[in-house]
Design an enzyme around this catalytic site. Structure first.
Site, short mmCIF file in Angstrom:
data_model
loop_
_atom_site.label_atom_id
_atom_site.label_comp_id
_atom_site.label_asym_id
_atom_site.label_seq_id
_atom_site.Cartn_x
_atom_site.Cartn_y
_atom_site.Cartn_z
N CYS A 45 30.33 66.41 18.78
CA CYS A 45 30.01 67.51 17.87
C CYS A 45 30.70 67.37 16.53
CB CYS A 45 30.38 68.84 18.51
SG CYS A 45 32.16 69.08 18.62
N LYS A 96 40.10 41.74 57.22
CA LYS A 96 40.25 40.50 56.46
C LYS A 96 41.29 40.76 55.37
CE LYS A 96 37.80 36.71 54.34
NZ LYS A 96 38.72 36.50 53.24
N LYS A 100 32.25 40.73 54.24
CA LYS A 100 33.10 41.20 53.15
C LYS A 100 32.57 42.44 52.46
CE LYS A 100 35.10 37.84 50.57
NZ LYS A 100 35.19 36.55 49.88
N ASP A 111 43.87 40.25 52.40
CA ASP A 111 43.77 39.52 51.14
C ASP A 111 45.13 38.98 50.75
OD1 ASP A 111 42.59 38.48 48.98
OD2 ASP A 111 42.35 40.35 47.88
N CYS A 128 35.54 64.56 17.30
CA CYS A 128 34.78 64.51 18.54
C CYS A 128 33.49 63.72 18.32
CB CYS A 128 34.45 65.91 19.02
SG CYS A 128 33.27 65.89 20.38
N CYS A 147 31.39 72.46 23.15
CA CYS A 147 30.83 71.14 22.85
C CYS A 147 30.06 70.52 24.03
CB CYS A 147 31.96 70.22 22.42
SG CYS A 147 31.47 68.54 22.17
#
Ligand code: IVH
Length: 734
Positions: free
Chosen positions: A451, A126, A354, A128, A448, A471
């Site tokens: 941490c 199908k 679909k 598009d 961050c 970390c």
């Protein structure tokens, strides 16, 4: 050169050019260099200039012609261009077959045997793009039209002529070729007659390849224009151009999916199945007439074979050069088409099966940053939950900061998101015209988020990174510890899932586990409804924790299960609660207050707690990171209790809490209450198992309105959340 010599030369040139076009655009085979082809076209152009009355509509020079139109002419289709019913799963397909079986049994009992044919269905891709009807008269393309309203379309002949894979003149197949696809001699003759002197209509899809669309979008972005959201828009925008030159630039392609034949003598449109018996033959015939073939299209004996086809196509869908949005499953026996007929807006004899790829628009509520295994910081968009492809989605990955810049994404923006199957949803584009001016620019994090460490960007790299190499690992270990059996006991959340949650930005810490919604899980790769439902239900069922388990789960250094139990008992003694009170929700703020004020020596004096453990505890209860985490647990509705009824190590089930009147109900307070303070109101709610939150969402059970309420009241009205006054609140609470 005499006119007849010119005519001769022109014919030769046209067929030579057409031969190479056919090889290149239909068969993907290069039989001449572009430069050589250009010289042929030049010669053709010069000759036609000299002899304008020899210009024919099928000449390659006519692919781009004429002045831009002011408006498209309308044209009535010889047969309506209807639409298709959609199926999204095997169940839908089975019920389609069942409906057809019943329909045939009760209306055409002689024909129901068709359902046991070995070539029952024909499965197609199908595509598009945009549906186009091409009319060929005496073998020449005389009209191209869009679907329009299904009955009347727009005449876009000049534009479709610019599509190189559309023949301006039908190819004349040899009788052998026609016989090879299983046509009888009589049918072969009639087809050849229709090609030379009848009318043949070809319906199909005009498409834009992914490569062309990407190149076009690059150009658009460079020019400061909004990129195309999908190829369908690209095709529609290209075909519905009043200036064919623009269509030509877009390099569209065309694939046929239906064939309509008109009887030359009577001018009657033939029924499907009257001349050509099967859909697979019609598909091959279109190819012989000069149209590109989709080699994936195939016959299937039954629904099981259809499902196999569907799954296979879904698997390599992303490697196809163009976008498809599913498959179309058709009865291969064309005689069945008029028998099954049309119901409402679509035919019974075919079904669009679909992929659940769908697009939807929604708002960007927030951007959260996640630290990955390598320390890379990845942004995730938190979305206003929206239904896409049959599932509610609440998050979408944004890959990296460059992606945010590329999209020019801002907080509060309305965006188009797309989800295909179980694959991660993505933000396709930003609808900038909908901006109000309040949208906020997104900045990369300065520290961050996990941490608090330094953030760096390595030169030449797209990603921002947390400079603390441990970390991610430390955080992951902490969360895995929190969900473990002796702690929160969130059964089924194994290390792999936790890692997926963490790397996808769904959670940053253990407290986030309690705010996971189904829509968040559906936003992750490979999460279906069942799996998502199961996880959410499990977490909800284990929202209640005894204090000892909770303290143990926090992963405070040197604090094992026994120490955690000791600390919980100590807190319990301090509160001096009755047995019944102990099962009520504990305020985490109370807990923090207690542990922050407890003297180091009091801790050290506890059995098994020495100075090292005491120090570790004190550090924990005074660190900002821990306090934030604890607050989040509270806000996310974790029920803590000193459950005296639950046996130690029994799993911590809190039966009584489940029976509490307001269990899990979310309250939002706004304005001033007369008879009690806000704190007292909150305590009362919590004592009945309810929760208090700051903002109104669809999950809010009640908004309690006092005097001079704020915007929360309006928000409640907008969302249809129940609004109650103080009197009503007291009635509920008491
Ligand atoms: S048959 C009754 N076959 O999908 C309409 N359509 O969603 C008959 N489409 O408007 C169409 N690939 O433009 C058919 N292999 C295919 C198709 C296909 C794409 C489009 C078509 C139609 C739309 C319906």
């Amino acid at each position: 050169m005499t006119k007849s010599e010119a005519k001769n030369r022109l014919e030769k040139l046209k067929s030579e050019i057409d031969y190479h076009r056919y090889n290149y655009h239909v068969l993907d085979r290069e039989t001449i260099s572009a430069a050589a082809l250009d010289s042929l076209k030049n010669e053709l152009f010069r000759l036609e200039n000299e002899w304008p009355d020899l210009i024919t509509p099928d000449s390659p020079t006519q692919r781009v012609s004429g002045q831009p139109l002011a408006k498209f002419k309308k044209t009535t289709h010889s047969a309506p261009m209807i639409s298709l019913f959609d199926a999204f799963n095997e169940e839908d397909m089975r019920s389609w077959e069942e409906r057809n079986r019943n329909y045939l049994k009760s209306n055409h009992s002689n024909d129901s045997a068709v359902l046991s044919r070995r070539d029952l269905y024909y499965c197609e891709l199908k595509l598009d793009g945009l549906a186009i009807n091409l009319k060929y008269s005496h073998g020449l393309l005389v009209e191209g039209a869009t679907r329009g309203d299904g009955k009347v379309g727009e005449e876009v002949t000049n534009n479709v002529k610019t599509i190189s894979s559309i023949p301006l003149k039908l190819r004349v197949p040899s009788t052998e070729e026609l016989k090879k696809i299983g046509l009888s001699s009589a049918v072969c003759q009639q087809i050849l007659l229709l090609v030379s002197s009848g009318t043949i209509e070809i319906r199909g899809e005009a498409i834009m390849t992914k490569a062309v669309m990407a190149a076009l979008n690059k150009k658009y972005i460079a020019a400061g224009r909004a990129p195309l959201a999908n190829p369908r828009n690209g095709v529609a925008g290209s075909i519905r151009q009043l200036d064919s030159k623009i269509t030509a630039e877009r390099k569209l392609e065309f694939y046929a999916y239906d064939l309509l034949l008109t009887d030359s003598d009577s001018g009657r449109l033939l029924e499907r199945g009257e001349l050509i018996e099967r859909r697979d033959q019609a598909d091959k015939l279109a190819n012989l007439l000069g149209f590109k073939a989709l080699r994936q299209n195939t016959v299937a004996a039954d629904l099981e074979a259809v499902f196999k086809f569907y799954r296979e196509i879904e698997k390599y869908r992303s490697s196809l050069p163009f976008e498809i949005d599913g498959t179309v499953v058709k009865f291969n026996d064309l005689k069945m088409w008029p028998i099954l007929g049309v119901v409402g807006k679509a035919p019974r004899y075919m079904m669009a099966y679909k992929f659940s790829a769908e697009q939807a628009t929604t708002k960007i509520l927030d951007i959260v940053w996640q630290v990955g295994r390598t320390g890379a910081l990845t942004p995730t968009a938190v979305l206003e939950p929206v239904k896409v492809g049959g599932a509610i989605i609440g998050r979408s990955t944004l890959h990296n900061f460059d992606e945010i810049n590329r999209l020019d994404l801002r907080l509060g923006d309305t965006v188009i998101i797309e989800r295909s199957g179980d694959v991660i949803p993505k933000v396709i584009s930003v609808l900038k015209n909908l901006r109000l001016g309040r949208e906020k620019k997104v900045m990369p994090p300065s520290v961050c988020p996990m941490c608090g460490g330094r953030v760096v960007r390595v030169a030449g790299e797209v990603a921002y990174r947390c400079a603390n190499s441990r970390c991610y690992a430390v955080n992951l270990r902490q969360i895995i510890h929190f969900v473990s059996k002796g702690a929160a006991n969130l059964e089924g959340l194994g290390p792999k899932l936790i890692e997926q949650f963490l790397t996808s930005g769904l959670i940053k810490d253990a407290a986030d586990l309690y705010s996971i919604r189904k829509s968040d899980l559906l936003s992750l790769d490979r999460y279906g409804e069942t799996k998502a439902d199961k996880i959410v239900a499990m977490i909800n069922a284990r929202r209640s924790l005894t204090l000892d388990r909770f303290i143990y789960g926090l992963g405070i250094r040197h604090v094992g299960e026994e120490t955690a139990q000791l600390l919980a008992d100590k807190f319990s003694d301090y509160l001096n609660l009755t047995k019944r009170e102990k099962i009520f929700h504990l305020a985490i703020t109370e807990l923090i207050k207690y542990f922050q004020n407890i003297k180091l020596e009091d801790l050290e004096n506890l059995p098994d707690v020495g100075p090292i453990v005491a120090r570790s505890l004190s550090d924990f209860w005074h660190s900002n990171v821990s306090l934030k985490l604890l607050e989040k647990f509270e806000n996310n509705g974790v029920d803590l209790s000193l459950n005296p009824l639950a046996e130690k190590n029994s799993g911590g089930a809190l039966i009584n809490i489940d029976k509490m009147a307001l269990r899990g109900k979310i309250f939002v307070l706004t304005g001033t209450l007369n008879g009690l303070t806000r704190g007292e109101a909150k305590d009362k709610i919590k004592a009945k198992g309810g929760r208090v939150k700051e903002s109104v969402t669809r999950d809010t059970a009640y908004v309690v309105v006092g005097t001079n309420p704020g915007s929360k009241k309006e928000q409640a009205e907008k969302l249809g959340v129940k609004i109650i006054n103080e009197k009503e609140f007291l009635k509920i609470i008491n």
